[in-house]
Design an enzyme around this catalytic site. Structure first.
Site, PDB file in Angstrom:
ATOM      1  N   ASP A  32      -8.868-112.998  39.148  1.00 15.99           N
ATOM      2  CA  ASP A  32      -7.518-112.486  39.404  1.00 15.99           C
ATOM      3  C   ASP A  32      -6.920-113.092  40.665  1.00 15.99           C
ATOM      4  OD1 ASP A  32      -7.841-110.971  37.185  1.00 15.99           O
ATOM      5  OD2 ASP A  32      -8.137-109.069  38.236  1.00 15.99           O
ATOM      6  N   SER A  33      -7.775-113.336  41.651  1.00 15.25           N
ATOM      7  CA  SER A  33      -7.278-113.855  42.932  1.00 15.25           C
ATOM      8  C   SER A  33      -6.624-115.226  42.774  1.00 15.25           C
ATOM      9  CB  SER A  33      -8.424-113.945  43.945  1.00 15.25           C
ATOM     10  OG  SER A  33      -9.478-114.744  43.430  1.00 15.25           O
ATOM     11  N   LEU A  82       6.429 -96.908   6.270  1.00 14.67           N
ATOM     12  CA  LEU A  82       5.391 -97.050   5.253  1.00 14.67           C
ATOM     13  C   LEU A  82       5.189 -95.732   4.526  1.00 14.67           C
ATOM     14  CD1 LEU A  82       2.667 -98.999   7.290  1.00 14.67           C
ATOM     15  CD2 LEU A  82       4.199 -99.953   5.570  1.00 14.67           C
ATOM     16  N   LYS A 116      -3.783 -97.986  12.805  1.00 13.40           N
ATOM     17  CA  LYS A 116      -2.384 -97.550  12.927  1.00 13.40           C
ATOM     18  C   LYS A 116      -2.184 -97.017  14.345  1.00 13.40           C
ATOM     19  CE  LYS A 116       1.255 -94.838  10.743  1.00 13.40           C
ATOM     20  NZ  LYS A 116       1.747 -94.295  12.031  1.00 13.40           N
ATOM     21  N   ARG A 137      12.726 -99.640  17.044  1.00 11.50           N
ATOM     22  CA  ARG A 137      12.926 -99.550  15.598  1.00 11.50           C
ATOM     23  C   ARG A 137      14.144 -98.694  15.265  1.00 11.50           C
ATOM     24  NH1 ARG A 137      11.758 -95.902  11.711  1.00 11.50           N
ATOM     25  NH2 ARG A 137      11.461 -96.709   9.605  1.00 11.50           N
ATOM     26  N   GLU A 174       3.740-102.869  18.041  1.00 16.91           N
ATOM     27  CA  GLU A 174       3.691-101.503  18.572  1.00 16.91           C
ATOM     28  C   GLU A 174       3.425-101.569  20.071  1.00 16.91           C
ATOM     29  OE1 GLU A 174       3.606 -97.372  16.874  1.00 16.91           O
ATOM     30  OE2 GLU A 174       4.013 -99.349  16.011  1.00 16.91           O
ATOM     31  N   LYS A 315      -3.559 -92.119   6.648  1.00 14.98           N
ATOM     32  CA  LYS A 315      -3.567 -91.343   7.886  1.00 14.98           C
ATOM     33  C   LYS A 315      -4.859 -90.539   8.024  1.00 14.98           C
ATOM     34  CE  LYS A 315      -0.087 -90.858  10.084  1.00 14.98           C
ATOM     35  NZ  LYS A 315       1.218 -90.236   9.798  1.00 14.98           N
ATOM     36  N   CYS A 409     -15.798 -58.407  36.017  1.00 16.14           N
ATOM     37  CA  CYS A 409     -16.512 -59.194  35.017  1.00 16.14           C
ATOM     38  C   CYS A 409     -16.654 -58.413  33.717  1.00 16.14           C
ATOM     39  CB  CYS A 409     -17.890 -59.577  35.551  1.00 16.14           C
ATOM     40  SG  CYS A 409     -18.901 -60.461  34.348  1.00 16.14           S
ATOM     41  N   CYS A 427     -17.005 -64.573  38.597  1.00 20.21           N
ATOM     42  CA  CYS A 427     -17.736 -63.318  38.743  1.00 20.21           C
ATOM     43  C   CYS A 427     -18.654 -63.435  39.949  1.00 20.21           C
ATOM     44  CB  CYS A 427     -18.553 -63.054  37.475  1.00 20.21           C
ATOM     45  SG  CYS A 427     -19.833 -61.806  37.657  1.00 20.21           S
TER      46      CYS A 427
END
Length: 670
Positions: A32-33, A82, A116, A137, A174, A315, A409, A427
């Site tokens: 990353d550096s 869908l 999905k 959408r 998505e 689903k 209690c 308690c």
């Protein structure tokens, strides 16, 4: 072209390649550096030479001014929804409709199968390779212009990674928020007294619809492409799967779980595999999307109403449902914590019937403004305990009853107190309270503690109710005669329980520490304590300063441990346990600086026989390793136990070093 322009072009091209490797291939070639260094170099050059600044530069993700509102964009090709299937029978009926409609039926039918994703569908338009427009959408015909916000998403390329881009290419996908990012976002919100999000989908939606792109840029959003809309100036591949792989090759991220399946049986196998992996994916999905792979067959099948005939969403069972709150019971945990438990009208949620749900504490009851008789929203996700996430106050009946938190209690009638700064009321009865005694003993025998198979919760409840045991040490004093007098306890079951107790006497120091049930001391902390102090006596004698030298032990946890060992009753119980024969071998673990796993990514798979999966994970983390749930090209080691499956196969395919459990233990011990 000037030298400065050439330098700028080269920097942009290099940074785009690094972004592609990191976000799409999940295989960065530089740390990353190095990316950060080149990014700042590019930014500085662009500030010096603004005349050469381009809108597709990696530095230009954020820069648009806040909007007063979103303009509307009409989709040139509608973004259709869908049809859904909710059972194998409904999916098989979908396949039958396809087979009946096709003139020439290939055998078998090949499907492109995808998770999905539970996010927001978006359309992103590239003109000559440059991102120029993005839209939600919406209603499928018209969406909102979210171009400025989409540009801030790190894995969305501003320029396609190709020297020959299409004249126009519309990517459909998505946008979602992974669990880790969602947790960080809510943690930050809590720390700054800001409103938290209910779930990752709401967080993603709220982030995409921010009028200020600078806010969106700070949100951990991710795009996965699932298809193509407009495509001009390009001959696209002839299958859906190959189109997704082509998108990936030009810098567009696609989901790594996508799979080709031949025939309905393979598709249903994919559905079950994804359903089983659901809780470990790291992001929310609510089913699978199953598409005919051949584009020519898709075109032959066409569309009906607002959905294609060639695709369906199968689903998962619903994770949220409505039901009635019939009552609230207050349970007592092993540390005295009083937990309100909602008693619900039974309802089927995410594949199981739910009749109880936690209400956590008094603050949660107040936050929800909940009453007995209310209609409530129940959520169950993965292995998470069902919980009430909302109340339909408009449906509250006239005879609804307020929930009154007890002052004493419900088990032993001792006073309940709530310490300032803590959310939990407790308690004060301690081991005088039978409920706390039962829960402490159940914890002691649990799998991650002493792992006493033949002694379960029902047996412990009987033993406590009959006052046959009071402390964990009493378990090891039980005999065959005592056990066989209990309900549903024959001679064979009694012998099994006694054998399990005898076997459990040989344990490990970290398991023993965890089994003691010291508040705030979980498995990982117990392991850290065992590895730091090496002996129980050293732990017992440690002062607060010495305790805080242990990884992950702060002032609060150190106080809990210190106070535990200053209670004469606790010391007596531990001494009694050792007198009954509980023992462990001393295993010295190598320091992080001298072990093989420091700064490495490790995946555990299969069944480990000499230690639990969680123990191994905690141990690796202490040694400086990152423990991942999935195998990728970034994985350094896979530790394979008995019955290792797909993760082992993938590791071998990627030539990743695989260690047996014995080899792993040999590496970490002196």
């Amino acid at each position: 072209m000037t030298n400065i322009q050439t330098q700028l072009d080269n920097l942009r091209k290099t940074l785009r390649q690094y972004e592609y490797e990191y976000h799409v291939l999940d295989n960065p070639s530089v740390p990353d550096s190095e990316y950060d260094r080149l990014f700042h170099q590019l930014k500085a050059l662009e500030l010096e030479h603004p005349e050469f600044l381009t809108s597709d530069s990696p530095t230009q993700r954020v820069g648009a001014k806040p909007l007063s509102g979103f303009s509307q964009i009409r989709h040139e090709i509608p973004m259709l929804s869908l049809d859904n299937a909710f059972s194998d029978a409904e999916f098989n009926a979908f396949v039958k409709r396809i087979e009946d409609r096709l003139i020439l039926l290939p055998k078998p039918l090949t499907f492109c199968c995808e998770p999905k994703l539970d996010g927001l569908a978006v359309s992103i338009l590239y003109v000559n390779g440059e991102l120029t427009q993005a839209a939600t959408r919406g209603d499928g015909t018209t969406g909102e212009d979210i171009t400025a916000n989409i540009r801030t998403i790190r894995n969305v390329p501003l320029q396609l990674l190709t020297d020959n881009p299409p004249a126009r290419l519309e990517v459909r996908g998505e946008v979602f928020m992974p669990h880790a990012g969602f947790e960080r976002l809510n943690k930050y919100a809590l720390e700054h007294n800001e409103k938290t999000f209910a779930n990752p989908r709401n967080a993603a939606a709220g982030s995409l619809r921010q009028l200020d792109p600078n806010i969106t840029s700070k949100r951990p959003l991710v795009l996965n492409a699932y298809g193509i809309g407009i495509a001009e100036g390009i001959d696209l591949p002839t299958t859906h799967y190959d189109r997704l792989q082509w998108l990936k090759s030009i810098g567009i991220p696609v989901n790594p779980e996508i799979r080709l399946c031949n025939g309905a049986d393979e598709v249903l196998g994919f559905y079950r595999d994804i359903q089983n992996k659901r809780s470990s994916l790291g992001y929310d999905i609510d089913g699978t999307v199953l598409k005919i792979n051949d584009i020519a067959l898709q075109n032959e099948l066409g569309f009906i109403s607002k959905a294609p005939r060639w695709a369906i969403a199968y689903k998962f069972p619903a994770q949220e449902e409505l039901t009635l709150l019939n009552d609230v019971e207050f349970q007592v945990g092993r540390t005295g914590a009083i937990t309100p438990v909602a008693k619900l009208e039974p309802v089927f949620v995410a594949g199981v019937t739910v009749s109880n749900a936690t209400l956590h504490n008094g603050d949660e009851i107040e936050r929800l403004n909940i009453a007995i008789g209310d209609t409530v929203v129940i959520r169950r996700a993965g292995d998470v305990i069902p919980q009430i996430i909302g109340v339909l106050h408009e449906r509250r009946p006239d005879n609804a009853k307020p929930i009154i938190f007890p002052t004493n209690c419900p088990v032993c009638d001792s006073q309940i107190i709530r310490i300032e700064g803590e959310a939990v009321a407790r308690c004060t009865g301690g081991l005088f309270c039978a409920a706390q005694r039962k829960e402490a003993l159940k914890h002691f025998v649990s799998r991650k503690a002493m792992d006493i198979d033949g002694v379960g919760g029902k047996l412990i409840e009987q033993l406590v109710d009959r006052e046959l045991i009071h402390t964990p040490a009493d378990l090891f004093k039980l005999d065959l005669t005592t056990l066989t007098r209990l309900e549903r306890m024959g001679a064979k079951s009694a012998e099994n329980a006694l054998n399990s107790l005898e076997n459990a006497k040989s344990t490990t120091l970290d398991r023993f520490i965890f089994a003691l049930g010291i508040r705030e001391v979980g498995e990982a902390t117990a392991l850290n304590l065992a590895n730091h102090f090496k002996t129980l006596d050293a732990l017992k004698d440690a002062n607060l300063e010495e305790l805080q030298q242990v990884p992950d032990v702060g002032e609060v946890v150190a106080n809990r441990i210190f106070i535990f060992w200053r209670e004469a009753h606790n010391v007596a119980v531990v001494e009694d346990l050792i007198a009954q024969g509980v023992h462990w071998e001393t295993v010295e673990v190598k320091e992080a600086s001298e072990n093989l796993f420091k700064d490495k990514t490790v995946v555990l798979t299969g069944t480990l026989t000499q230690m639990g999966r969680n123990e191994a994970k905690a141990l690796l983390q202490q040694l400086g390793a990152k423990v991942s749930g999935s195998v990728s090209s970034k994985t350094d080691f896979v530790i394979a136990g008995d019955g290792a499956g797909s993760k082992l196969a993938k590791a071998q395919e990627l030539n990743i070093t695989v260690l047996t459990e014995e080899e792993f233990l040999a590496q970490i011990t002196r």
